[in-house]
Design a protein around this motif. Structure first.
Motif, PDB file in Angstrom:
ATOM      1  N   GLU A   4      10.257  50.502  14.921  1.00 36.69           N
ATOM      2  CA  GLU A   4       9.596  49.728  13.883  1.00 36.69           C
ATOM      3  C   GLU A   4       8.233  50.294  13.518  1.00 36.69           C
ATOM      4  O   GLU A   4       7.733  50.049  12.413  1.00 36.69           O
ATOM      5  N   LEU A   7       8.156  52.283  10.335  1.00 36.02           N
ATOM      6  CA  LEU A   7       8.190  51.602   9.047  1.00 36.02           C
ATOM      7  C   LEU A   7       6.827  51.591   8.381  1.00 36.02           C
ATOM      8  O   LEU A   7       6.726  51.548   7.150  1.00 36.02           O
ATOM      9  N   ASP A   8       5.767  51.621   9.187  1.00 35.52           N
ATOM     10  CA  ASP A   8       4.415  51.629   8.644  1.00 35.52           C
ATOM     11  C   ASP A   8       3.763  52.997   8.769  1.00 35.52           C
ATOM     12  O   ASP A   8       2.537  53.118   8.881  1.00 35.52           O
ATOM     13  N   LEU A  13       7.995  58.690   6.952  1.00 37.31           N
ATOM     14  CA  LEU A  13       9.157  58.286   6.153  1.00 37.31           C
ATOM     15  C   LEU A  13       9.417  59.282   5.032  1.00 37.31           C
ATOM     16  O   LEU A  13      10.568  59.634   4.758  1.00 37.31           O
ATOM     17  N   THR A 224       4.662  46.163   6.788  1.00 38.77           N
ATOM     18  CA  THR A 224       5.902  45.423   7.033  1.00 38.77           C
ATOM     19  C   THR A 224       5.751  43.924   6.826  1.00 38.77           C
ATOM     20  O   THR A 224       6.620  43.277   6.228  1.00 38.77           O
ATOM     21  N   LYS A 230      11.032  46.031   4.208  1.00 40.52           N
ATOM     22  CA  LYS A 230      10.771  46.478   5.575  1.00 40.52           C
ATOM     23  C   LYS A 230      11.049  45.354   6.571  1.00 40.52           C
ATOM     24  O   LYS A 230      11.585  45.593   7.656  1.00 40.52           O
ATOM     25  N   ALA A 234      13.739  45.580   9.640  1.00 40.03           N
ATOM     26  CA  ALA A 234      13.394  45.314  11.042  1.00 40.03           C
ATOM     27  C   ALA A 234      14.273  44.212  11.611  1.00 40.03           C
ATOM     28  O   ALA A 234      14.706  44.280  12.766  1.00 40.03           O
ATOM     29  N   TYR A 368      14.986  52.081   4.455  1.00 46.46           N
ATOM     30  CA  TYR A 368      14.122  51.979   5.631  1.00 46.46           C
ATOM     31  C   TYR A 368      14.936  51.935   6.913  1.00 46.46           C
ATOM     32  O   TYR A 368      14.561  52.547   7.920  1.00 46.46           O
ATOM     33  N   ALA A 372      14.089  54.911   9.485  1.00 44.35           N
ATOM     34  CA  ALA A 372      13.401  54.558  10.717  1.00 44.35           C
ATOM     35  C   ALA A 372      14.292  54.684  11.938  1.00 44.35           C
ATOM     36  O   ALA A 372      13.806  54.849  13.047  1.00 44.35           O
TER      37      ALA A 372
END
Length: 379
Positions: A4, A7-8, A13, A224, A230, A234, A368, A372
């Protein structure tokens, strides 16, 4: 397993996005505008039909054609039957696919060919067969493709497929959002002209604006906790998504979401429409996919165990809460079995705007989830 933290990490990405999934989702609004312009230049906006077709037949390869047929069928409703012609063949290669017109197809029917490749000889043969029977043929295909050359001006009308902005060729995957909107938009213009649905120019502009707005909300730079795509990605980590849909266009969107999760993210998912989804998927909430399922000793050490999939309901609706709805029963069933629940519902707007928003959020979530889960932590 889904990392996770990635994702940020927008730079990580972007480096991992070799298939252009995020770029395709972000450029969906621009693709709608370009496709609408191509449809106008091809003469679709100036058509003066003498009446509605008896039936609309849609043929093309892959998830994009399936999604287009499913969406147009939902939008047309009872105005006209929409039939998806499934291909046959020994392999999913362009040269191996073949399509056949149903025996009843004739001069009062409309055949739509949709392809992001355009190298399928089977589609050219289908167009020739339709021409002999008197069917009207409209194709959306790459401009310099073999299909465009064989159909245009001889067996029917061709609308050049809109490529990604600033690119001569689209290198994106055909299951992605770019191909879907490039193929769907000209057909919305066409079916608006023949009276099967409502998609005037100003509505398509609103659709493009909604796609742009959703891309701003779901982009990789948005963290997120305030990013619905996102957040959904997750939530779907290590789960079996049960996509339950309610509303006119939510059904095909849910089916497409399940299909692209498998094709692009390698994740199994099941989709069903409410209220039938409740008995169809109810046992999945009590069996081995249930939240509390554990067939072995609760106290054993699980550090080295593979993470088991647990069911998670994704309630996807294209109409506001209230009125006649099975959503309360769906929530009660899920929560009654301790099954986690995610909900997606669009902002206020027309039917096509709602469709655009739900497609955009699920497309970003798929991207995503794919990136991820496959990006190494050191990326």
């Amino acid at each position: 397993m889904l990392d996770e933290s990635l994702l940020d990490a927008p730079d990580s990405l972007a480096r991992a996005d070799h298939r252009g999934l995020l770029r395709g989702a972000a450029e969906a609004g621009a693709r709608v505008r370009t496709a609408a312009r191509h449809a106008t230049e091809a003469g679709l906006a100036d058509l003066k039909p003498e009446g509605r077709p008896r039936a609309v037949l849609i043929a093309g390869p892959g998830a994009a054609a399936t999604g287009v047929a499913d969406l147009l069928g939902a939008l047309a409703g009872t105005a006209c039957p929409v039939t998806h012609l499934h291909p046959t063949g020994v392999a999913p290669a362009a040269g191996a696919l073949r399509w056949t017109l149903p025996g009843w197809a004739g001069s009062v029917d409309l055949l739509l060919l949709v392809t992001a490749d355009g190298a399928e000889p089977g589609l050219a043969l289908l167009a020739e067969q339709a021409y002999r029977r008197g069917c009207t043929v409209v194709a959306v295909a790459p401009q310099r493709s073999p299909l465009s050359e064989s159909v245009n001006g001889v067996h029917g009308l061709v609308v050049p497929m809109a490529t990604a902005p600033y690119e001569e060729y689209d290198a994106g995957v055909t299951a992605g959002p770019g191909a879907l909107w490039a193929l769907l938009t000209p057909l919305l213009v066409l079916l608006d002209r023949v009276g099967l649905l409502s998609a005037p120019t100003d509505t398509l502009q609103l659709v493009a604006d909604r796609l742009d707005h959703t891309a701003e909300r779901c982009g990789p730079a948005v963290v997120t906790y305030s990013n619905p795509a996102k957040t959904l990605a997750a939530e779907l980590s290590d789960s079996l998504p049960l996509v339950w849909t309610e509303g006119t266009v939510a059904g095909p969107i849910g089916r497409r979401f399940a299909a692209v999760l498998a094709e692009l993210a390698g994740r199994p998912a099941l989709a069903a429409e409410l209220p039938e989804a409740l008995p169809a998927h109810g046992m999945l909430l009590t069996g081995s996919y249930a939240a509390g399922a554990d067939p072995e000793d609760f106290f054993r050490d699980r550090v080295d165990d593979a993470q088991a999939l647990r069911a998670r309901v994704v309630l996807l609706r294209d109409r506001p809460t209230g009125g006649l709805s099975a959503a309360p029963a769906a929530r009660e069933l899920a929560l009654g079995h301790d099954t986690p629940l995610s909900e997606l519902e669009p902002e206020e707007g027309g039917e096509l705007e709602s469709l655009a928003e739900l497609l955009a959020v699920t497309d970003f979530a798929t991207a995503y989830l794919s990136l991820a889960a496959s990006t190494p932590p050191s990326a």
